[in-house]
Design an enzyme around this catalytic site. Sequence first.
Site, PDB file in Angstrom:
ATOM      1  N   ASP A 124       0.739  -1.025   0.021  1.00 24.57           N
ATOM      2  CA  ASP A 124       0.011   0.059   0.130  1.00 24.57           C
ATOM      3  C   ASP A 124       0.726   1.185  -0.122  1.00 24.57           C
ATOM      4  O   ASP A 124       1.800   1.177   0.603  1.00 24.57           O
ATOM      5  CB  ASP A 124      -0.943   0.092   1.149  1.00 24.57           C
ATOM      6  N   ASP A 142      -7.116  -1.280  -4.424  1.00 26.78           N
ATOM      7  CA  ASP A 142      -8.056  -1.106  -3.588  1.00 26.78           C
ATOM      8  C   ASP A 142      -9.143   0.350  -4.290  1.00 26.78           C
ATOM      9  O   ASP A 142     -10.224   0.040  -4.064  1.00 26.78           O
ATOM     10  CB  ASP A 142      -7.522  -0.362  -2.174  1.00 26.78           C
TER      11      ASP A 142
END
Length: 172
Positions: A124, A142
Amino acid sequence: MVSNIKRFILFIFLFAAFDQITKLLVIYYFEIDVERLNSTIIFYINEYLNFYIIWNKGFAFGLFQNDIDLINNIYMVLIVIIIIILFIYALQINRRMYYFSFSLIIGGAIGNLIDRFSYYAVLDFIDLHYNNYHWYVFNIADITITAGCILTIILELFFKEKENKNKNEIDK
């Protein structure tokens, strides 16, 4: 119908590939050691956006970070099951607009699943914030999963009723 299915599969691969390409660029640009998976690099972009490189070894939003092996196994099985169910459902309803929303979800899920298989964690790196209020750090996968879910909800709320109304008028 065949061309819709081919387009559906193409979009799935494009979204997964886009996610993987952005992650590889981040790994290359920031010279991240993928063997250690403990990089926490912050790169300031502007007052609302940073690149904050973290490895999510847990579940959604970083839950269960300590039970890595168990979570990875559960996560991979769940994602594969969800991908199969969504794919079969999309083929059954056979609607072009749903193909796109489901391809966003499936492509993003595959992108994160590739990370789980490759690194046993998900990279991330996008950190949105305002002053000291930070959202969870996320990635392109995401974003596509969230966009696909939102689009599916919009289709169900606003277009399904219209479709049923048109169907009833045809039946009369």
